[in-house]
Design a protein around this motif. Structure first.
Motif: not given
Length: 122
Positions: A1-5, A94-96, A22-26, A112-118
Motif C-alpha cells: 500500500e502506497v503511503q505518503l505521510v 500542503y500535500y505531498c 514527506c515520508a514515503a512507503s509502499g 496523495w498524502g493527507q496534507g499538513t496545515q501551514v
C-alpha cells in the motif's frame, strides 16, 4: 500500500521558516518523482515544487523560487521542503504527491498524502 505521510506544518510569523517532510512507503522510492502541492481556502490546488528522486531534477513554481528548496533523502525515503521567507499568502494545506514521471507528477499525481496545515501570520 502506497503511503505518503506529511509532517512539519504549523504556525509561523511572516519572514519565518518551516521544513516539511514527506515520508514515503509502499513503492520503490528511487522510481518515483515526489512533490508538494498546496491549497488555500477558496482556491484551487496548485503545485509548489517537485523532485525526481532518481536524477535530482527539480521544479519550482514561480511564486516560491528563491524561497523554497526541495530535497530528497533516498536512504530515508523522505522528501523535504525547506520554506524560508514565508509570506501570509503561503498559508495553505500542503500535500505531498507522487508519480513515476516528474512531468506527469506536475500535471496529475498518482498518489496523495493527507496534507499538513501551514499558517503564516502577518
Amino acid at each position: 500500500e502506497v503511503q505518503l505521510v506529511e509532517s512539519g506544518g504549523g504556525l509561523v510569523q511572516a519572514g519565518g521558516s518551516l521544513r516539511l517532510s514527506c515520508a514515503a512507503s509502499g513503492f520503490t522510492f528511487d522510481d518515483y518523482a515526489i512533490g508538494w502541492f498546496r491549497q488555500a481556502p477558496g482556491k484551487r490546488r496548485e503545485r509548489v515544487s517537485c523532485i525526481s528522486t532518481s536524477d535530482g531534477n527539480k521544479y519550482y513554481a514561480d511564486s516560491v523560487k528563491g524561497r523554497f528548496t526541495i530535497s530528497s533523502d533516498n536512504a530515508k525515503n523522505t522528501v523535504y521542503l525547506q520554506m524560508n521567507s514565508l509570506k501570509p499568502e503561503d498559508t495553505a494545506v500542503y500535500y505531498c504527491a507522487a508519480h513515476r514521471s516528474l512531468l506527469l507528477l506536475t500535471l496529475a499525481p498518482a498518489y496523495w498524502g493527507q496534507g499538513t496545515q501551514v499558517t503564516v501570520s502577518p
